[in-house]
Design a protein around this motif. Structure first.
Motif, PDB file in Angstrom:
ATOM      1  N   PHE A  89     -34.765  26.442  88.193  1.00 36.02           N
ATOM      2  CA  PHE A  89     -36.112  26.026  87.844  1.00 36.02           C
ATOM      3  C   PHE A  89     -36.190  25.761  86.345  1.00 36.02           C
ATOM      4  O   PHE A  89     -35.734  26.572  85.542  1.00 36.02           O
ATOM      5  N   TYR A  90     -36.796  24.621  85.975  1.00 37.93           N
ATOM      6  CA  TYR A  90     -37.002  24.246  84.583  1.00 37.93           C
ATOM      7  C   TYR A  90     -38.500  24.013  84.406  1.00 37.93           C
ATOM      8  O   TYR A  90     -39.134  23.375  85.251  1.00 37.93           O
ATOM      9  N   VAL A 111     -48.479  22.700  83.957  1.00 32.59           N
ATOM     10  CA  VAL A 111     -47.078  23.080  83.840  1.00 32.59           C
ATOM     11  C   VAL A 111     -46.272  22.152  84.732  1.00 32.59           C
ATOM     12  O   VAL A 111     -46.593  21.974  85.910  1.00 32.59           O
ATOM     13  N   ILE A 112     -45.240  21.548  84.179  1.00 30.28           N
ATOM     14  CA  ILE A 112     -44.322  20.725  84.958  1.00 30.28           C
ATOM     15  C   ILE A 112     -43.149  21.620  85.346  1.00 30.28           C
ATOM     16  O   ILE A 112     -42.553  22.274  84.491  1.00 30.28           O
ATOM     17  N   THR A 113     -42.853  21.654  86.634  1.00 28.00           N
ATOM     18  CA  THR A 113     -41.706  22.408  87.135  1.00 28.00           C
ATOM     19  C   THR A 113     -40.730  21.421  87.744  1.00 28.00           C
ATOM     20  O   THR A 113     -41.126  20.585  88.566  1.00 28.00           O
ATOM     21  N   VAL A 114     -39.480  21.491  87.354  1.00 25.38           N
ATOM     22  CA  VAL A 114     -38.418  20.671  87.931  1.00 25.38           C
ATOM     23  C   VAL A 114     -37.415  21.626  88.564  1.00 25.38           C
ATOM     24  O   VAL A 114     -36.976  22.586  87.924  1.00 25.38           O
ATOM     25  N   VAL A 115     -37.081  21.350  89.835  1.00 30.65           N
ATOM     26  CA  VAL A 115     -36.154  22.211  90.559  1.00 30.65           C
ATOM     27  C   VAL A 115     -34.925  21.408  90.956  1.00 30.65           C
ATOM     28  O   VAL A 115     -35.033  20.415  91.688  1.00 30.65           O
ATOM     29  N   PHE A 116     -33.774  21.815  90.458  1.00 30.52           N
ATOM     30  CA  PHE A 116     -32.475  21.286  90.875  1.00 30.52           C
ATOM     31  C   PHE A 116     -31.794  22.413  91.629  1.00 30.52           C
ATOM     32  O   PHE A 116     -31.466  23.447  91.030  1.00 30.52           O
ATOM     33  N   LEU A 137     -37.473  17.097  79.875  1.00 28.29           N
ATOM     34  CA  LEU A 137     -37.158  17.213  81.302  1.00 28.29           C
ATOM     35  C   LEU A 137     -36.959  15.842  81.937  1.00 28.29           C
ATOM     36  O   LEU A 137     -36.039  15.660  82.744  1.00 28.29           O
ATOM     37  N   VAL A 138     -37.804  14.885  81.594  1.00 33.45           N
ATOM     38  CA  VAL A 138     -37.660  13.530  82.136  1.00 33.45           C
ATOM     39  C   VAL A 138     -36.310  12.955  81.713  1.00 33.45           C
ATOM     40  O   VAL A 138     -35.577  12.381  82.530  1.00 33.45           O
ATOM     41  N   ARG A 175     -49.865  26.058  86.996  1.00 29.78           N
ATOM     42  CA  ARG A 175     -49.022  27.224  86.720  1.00 29.78           C
ATOM     43  C   ARG A 175     -47.582  26.898  87.116  1.00 29.78           C
ATOM     44  O   ARG A 175     -47.343  25.942  87.858  1.00 29.78           O
ATOM     45  N   PRO A 176     -46.636  27.681  86.674  1.00 23.11           N
ATOM     46  CA  PRO A 176     -45.247  27.427  87.068  1.00 23.11           C
ATOM     47  C   PRO A 176     -45.048  27.673  88.561  1.00 23.11           C
ATOM     48  O   PRO A 176     -45.650  28.583  89.130  1.00 23.11           O
TER      49      PRO A 176
END
Length: 153
Positions: free
Chosen positions: A18-19, A9-14, A30-31, A50-51
């Motif tokens: 959370f995405y 799972v890729i998690t991106v946090v701004f 996401l990229v 995991r997320p």
């Protein structure tokens, strides 16, 4: 570990948003968001089984040992990356390195608290995109860019 595995799972946090992405198509989205239309100037990217969870979620916070911090400026065409994994033997913090750095590169924030990347960390957005995609595929420090000693924030 690859982004096409259902266990990654890729998690991106701004900021506090959370995405998540599990499929290759979602990771590509996401990229693209990080590089082309970021909802903030700095984000953190995690590749894990995991997320990631924030402190607001039951059972949170939960994060892996490594992370990629990314700052992009689509208006200027520049970005910078910071990588750290305290689970590795040396646990080094590194920043992207551009040996052909341009004095015209903008100041890019390393975090939301006022720390900035050194000018030598600025890369063209195509290189930033490639490095983020590699990290999402492998979960380890990208090899497609050069690195220099960094700082922890």
């Amino acid at each position: 570990m690859t982004a096409t595995d259902t266990t990654t799972v890729i998690t991106v946090v701004f900021n506090a948003d959370f995405y998540y992405a599990r499929s290759a198509a979602d990771v590509a989205g996401l990229v693209r968001m990080i590089v082309e239309e970021p909802p903030g100037r700095v984000c953190t990217v995690y590749a894990w089984d995991r997320p990631c969870l924030s402190f607001r979620e039951a059972g949170g916070p939960a994060y892996p040992t490594g992370r990629l911090r990314v700052s992009t400026s689509p208006a200027t065409g520049w970005g910078a990356i910071n990588y750290w994994d305290h689970g590795t033997p040396d646990g080094r913090v590194v920043d992207s390195f551009n040996p052909d750095g341009d004095e015209q590169a903008p100041v890019l924030p390393l975090d939301t608290d006022g720390a900035d990347f050194p000018a030598s960390a600025a890369l063209p957005l195509d290189q930033v995109r490639e490095a983020i995609a590699e990290y999402c595929r492998t979960g380890v420090r990208p090899t497609c860019v050069q690195w220099q000693p960094g700082k922890w924030t």
